[in-house]
Design a protein around this motif. Sequence first.
Motif, PDB file in Angstrom:
ATOM      1  N   LEU A   1      97.149  25.511 -18.133  1.00 51.33           N
ATOM      2  CA  LEU A   1      96.956  25.498 -16.676  1.00 51.33           C
ATOM      3  C   LEU A   1      97.820  26.566 -15.985  1.00 51.33           C
ATOM      4  O   LEU A   1      98.655  26.259 -15.123  1.00 51.33           O
ATOM      5  CB  LEU A   1      97.315  24.102 -16.119  1.00 51.33           C
ATOM      6  CG  LEU A   1      96.583  22.915 -16.757  1.00 51.33           C
ATOM      7  CD1 LEU A   1      97.197  21.596 -16.341  1.00 51.33           C
ATOM      8  CD2 LEU A   1      95.093  22.946 -16.366  1.00 51.33           C
TER       9      LEU A   1
ATOM     10  N   GLY B   1     101.388  15.593 -19.673  1.00 47.79           N
ATOM     11  CA  GLY B   1     100.946  14.300 -20.189  1.00 47.79           C
ATOM     12  C   GLY B   1     102.059  13.270 -20.088  1.00 47.79           C
ATOM     13  O   GLY B   1     103.049  13.473 -19.362  1.00 47.79           O
TER      14      GLY B   1
ATOM     15  N   THR C   1      98.267  15.216 -16.743  1.00 49.90           N
ATOM     16  CA  THR C   1      97.258  16.180 -17.202  1.00 49.90           C
ATOM     17  C   THR C   1      96.512  15.704 -18.450  1.00 49.90           C
ATOM     18  O   THR C   1      95.728  16.454 -19.013  1.00 49.90           O
ATOM     19  CB  THR C   1      97.897  17.554 -17.488  1.00 49.90           C
ATOM     20  OG1 THR C   1      98.859  17.384 -18.534  1.00 49.90           O
ATOM     21  CG2 THR C   1      98.581  18.128 -16.261  1.00 49.90           C
TER      22      THR C   1
ATOM     23  N   SER D   1     105.385  21.493 -19.995  1.00 54.60           N
ATOM     24  CA  SER D   1     105.597  21.795 -21.417  1.00 54.60           C
ATOM     25  C   SER D   1     104.871  23.094 -21.752  1.00 54.60           C
ATOM     26  O   SER D   1     103.983  23.527 -21.003  1.00 54.60           O
ATOM     27  CB  SER D   1     105.047  20.645 -22.272  1.00 54.60           C
ATOM     28  OG  SER D   1     103.640  20.656 -22.238  1.00 54.60           O
TER      29      SER D   1
ATOM     30  N   PRO E   1      92.266  19.021 -25.404  1.00 53.47           N
ATOM     31  CA  PRO E   1      91.493  18.928 -26.640  1.00 53.47           C
ATOM     32  C   PRO E   1      90.711  17.600 -26.707  1.00 53.47           C
ATOM     33  O   PRO E   1      91.206  16.561 -26.251  1.00 53.47           O
ATOM     34  CB  PRO E   1      92.562  18.979 -27.729  1.00 53.47           C
ATOM     35  CG  PRO E   1      93.731  19.663 -27.089  1.00 53.47           C
ATOM     36  CD  PRO E   1      93.682  19.299 -25.640  1.00 53.47           C
TER      37      PRO E   1
HETATM   38  N1  LIG Z   1     105.625   5.330 -19.015  1.00 53.33           N
HETATM   39  C1  LIG Z   1     104.655   4.581 -19.442  1.00 53.33           C
HETATM   40  O1  LIG Z   1     104.327   3.536 -18.864  1.00 53.33           O
HETATM   41  C2  LIG Z   1     103.898   5.009 -20.655  1.00 53.33           C
HETATM   42  C3  LIG Z   1     102.694   4.380 -20.991  1.00 53.33           C
HETATM   43  C4  LIG Z   1     101.979   4.857 -22.082  1.00 53.33           C
HETATM   44  C5  LIG Z   1     102.452   5.934 -22.820  1.00 53.33           C
HETATM   45  N2  LIG Z   1     103.627   6.513 -22.467  1.00 53.33           N
HETATM   46  C6  LIG Z   1     104.147   7.666 -23.212  1.00 53.33           C
HETATM   47  O2  LIG Z   1     103.229   8.731 -23.085  1.00 53.33           O
HETATM   48  C7  LIG Z   1     103.417   9.621 -24.169  1.00 53.33           C
HETATM   49  C8  LIG Z   1     102.073  10.096 -24.663  1.00 53.33           C
HETATM   50  O3  LIG Z   1     101.429  10.788 -23.637  1.00 53.33           O
HETATM   51  P1  LIG Z   1     100.165  11.719 -23.895  1.00 53.33           P
HETATM   52  O4  LIG Z   1      99.218  11.016 -24.771  1.00 53.33           O
HETATM   53  O5  LIG Z   1      99.710  12.172 -22.565  1.00 53.33           O
HETATM   54  O6  LIG Z   1     100.752  12.897 -24.794  1.00 53.33           O
HETATM   55  P2  LIG Z   1     101.434  14.322 -24.457  1.00 53.33           P
HETATM   56  O7  LIG Z   1     102.124  14.283 -23.169  1.00 53.33           O
HETATM   57  O8  LIG Z   1     102.221  14.690 -25.664  1.00 53.33           O
HETATM   58  O9  LIG Z   1     100.179  15.287 -24.350  1.00 53.33           O
HETATM   59  C9  LIG Z   1      99.371  15.463 -25.486  1.00 53.33           C
HETATM   60  C10 LIG Z   1      99.161  16.951 -25.787  1.00 53.33           C
HETATM   61  O10 LIG Z   1      98.223  17.474 -24.868  1.00 53.33           O
HETATM   62  C11 LIG Z   1      98.716  18.683 -24.285  1.00 53.33           C
HETATM   63  N3  LIG Z   1      98.169  18.708 -22.940  1.00 53.33           N
HETATM   64  C12 LIG Z   1      98.486  17.909 -21.905  1.00 53.33           C
HETATM   65  N4  LIG Z   1      97.684  18.144 -20.880  1.00 53.33           N
HETATM   66  C13 LIG Z   1      96.833  19.136 -21.246  1.00 53.33           C
HETATM   67  C14 LIG Z   1      95.755  19.797 -20.614  1.00 53.33           C
HETATM   68  N5  LIG Z   1      95.339  19.451 -19.392  1.00 53.33           N
HETATM   69  N6  LIG Z   1      95.113  20.755 -21.299  1.00 53.33           N
HETATM   70  C15 LIG Z   1      95.480  21.092 -22.572  1.00 53.33           C
HETATM   71  N7  LIG Z   1      96.483  20.476 -23.223  1.00 53.33           N
HETATM   72  C16 LIG Z   1      97.147  19.516 -22.558  1.00 53.33           C
HETATM   73  C17 LIG Z   1     100.211  18.552 -24.352  1.00 53.33           C
HETATM   74  O11 LIG Z   1     100.814  19.830 -24.354  1.00 53.33           O
HETATM   75  C18 LIG Z   1     100.395  17.813 -25.677  1.00 53.33           C
HETATM   76  O12 LIG Z   1     100.390  18.721 -26.741  1.00 53.33           O
HETATM   77  C19 LIG Z   1     104.238   8.881 -25.200  1.00 53.33           C
HETATM   78  O13 LIG Z   1     105.527   9.406 -25.244  1.00 53.33           O
HETATM   79  C20 LIG Z   1     104.269   7.455 -24.687  1.00 53.33           C
HETATM   80  O14 LIG Z   1     105.466   6.770 -25.018  1.00 53.33           O
HETATM   81  C21 LIG Z   1     104.347   6.080 -21.406  1.00 53.33           C
END
Ligand SMILES: NC(=O)c1ccc[n+]([C@@H]2O[C@H](COP(=O)([O-])OP(=O)(O)OC[C@H]3O[C@@H](n4cnc5c(N)ncnc54)[C@H](O)[C@@H]3O)[C@@H](O)[C@H]2O)c1
Length: 364
Positions: free
Chosen positions: A53, A105, A130, A46, A175
Motif C-alpha cells: 500500500l 494486520g 489491512t 510493516s 494474498p
Molecule cells: N487483539 C486481538 O483481539 C486479536 C484477535 C485476533 C488475532 N490477533 C492477533 O492478530 C495477529 C494475526 O493477524 P493477521 O492475521 O492480520 O496477520 P499479520 O498482521 O501478520 O498479516 C498477515 C500478512 O499479510 C500481510 N499484509 C497485511 N495486510 C496486507 C495487505 N493489505 N496487502 C498485502 N499484504 C498484507 C502482512 O505483511 C503479513 O505478512 C496475531 O498476532 C494474533 O495474535 C489479535
Amino acid sequence: MSSIAHTVSLGDRTYEVRIGNGISHEAVMRAAAERSKGRVVVTVTSPGVQKALPALVKALAEHGPVIITQVDGETAKSSTELARIWEGLAAAAMGRDGTVIALGGGVVGDLAGFAAASYLRGVSFIQIPTTLLAMVDSSVGGKTGINLPQGKNLVGAFHQPQVVLADTQVLQSLPVREFSAGVAEVIKYGLLGDGTLFAKLESAGCLTWNHPELAAIILRCVEMKASIVAKDERETAEINGRALLNLGHTFGHAIEAVAGYGTYLHGEAIAVGLSMAATLSQDLGFLSEAQVRRVQSVLKLNALPVNLTKPLKAEDLMAAMRRDKKVRSGTLRFIVMQDLGVAVTHDSVPALSVRKALLAGGAV
Ligand SMILES: NC(=O)c1ccc[n+]([C@@H]2O[C@H](COP(=O)([O-])OP(=O)(O)OC[C@H]3O[C@@H](n4cnc5c(N)ncnc54)[C@H](O)[C@@H]3O)[C@@H](O)[C@H]2O)c1
C-alpha cells in the motif's frame, strides 16, 4: 465513497468502526488536522504492508513519521520492536496529545496498539486494519500486546482505539490464502451467534475482497464482537461472554502448537478447529450430521481446510489443549454449538468425545 459504521459503546471509551471502499483516507485527513494543531502523529506499519500500500503510506508520511517494523509477521510482536516504536515516538517528540496510527494486520495492530497504550501511560491510536482478520477481529475490542519467547500475547494491555477505519479496497493486495484465513473468523461469528449470517455465507459463494456483500458481512461481525466485548470487556465472565469468541480456538491453538507455528495460518487452524468443534457438538447430541456437513461445506467453499493437512497425534493435541489457558483447572472446557448460530461454554466435556472429534478431523 460510501461507508457503513458501527459504534462500539464503552462509556468514555466509545468509538466508531467505519467500513467502506477508500475509507482509509479519513486517517490521512485526521492526521492532517492533528498536525495543523501542532500535535504529533506517527504511523506504524510493516515492510509487507508498506510494499502493498505505498500510496497510503506516502500520504500518511506527509503528516508525520512512519515507523516500519524490521520484520513482518508474528515475530514483529516482540519487545525489541516495541522498544523501537517507543523510541520512535519519543524521537518524534510525541506528547500526551499525540496519535499512533496502526496500519496493518493483527500483528501491527497489537504491537502499535500496545505501544500507544504504554507510551506516556497511554496516547490515542487509530486502527487501519489491512487484513480481513484484523477487520473482523483484532482491530475491535482493545486487546493489544506482544509475544515473549515463552508464549504468545503474554504482555499487553486493554486499550481501545479512537476509531477503526476498515477499508475493503486495501484487501485487494492481500494474498488469497491470508484472505481465506480471515474468512474462517467470519464463519466463526455466524456459527457462534448468528444463524442468518451463517446462511448468508452459505449462499454468498466464495468471499473475495470485492464481493458485493463483504462490507455488510464485516459490519455484522464487528457488531457481534462489539456486543460481546461491551458485555465482557476484560474477559472476566466465567461462562459465555468474550470466551465465546474462542469457538474452534481450543482445537485450533493445539493444531498450531503441535504442527509447529507457521505450518498453518491461524485462520486455517481455526477452520479445522471449527470443523472439529462441530463434530464434538454432534457427539454431545447438539448438532445433526447434516449440520456438521453444512459447517464443513462453507469452510471448503472458501478454500479452507476441514481436516488436518498432515496427521498429528491425538495424544499430542490433547496434551496441548490441557496446557491451553482456556482449559481451566484441568477440566476440559469447550465452546460448543447447540445449533448453527448458538454457541455456549460447556464445562466437563468428556475427553473421549474430544478424542473422537480429533480422530474425525484427521488425527491419529
Ligand atoms: N487483539 C486481538 O483481539 C486479536 C484477535 C485476533 C488475532 N490477533 C492477533 O492478530 C495477529 C494475526 O493477524 P493477521 O492475521 O492480520 O496477520 P499479520 O498482521 O501478520 O498479516 C498477515 C500478512 O499479510 C500481510 N499484509 C497485511 N495486510 C496486507 C495487505 N493489505 N496487502 C498485502 N499484504 C498484507 C502482512 O505483511 C503479513 O505478512 C496475531 O498476532 C494474533 O495474535 C489479535
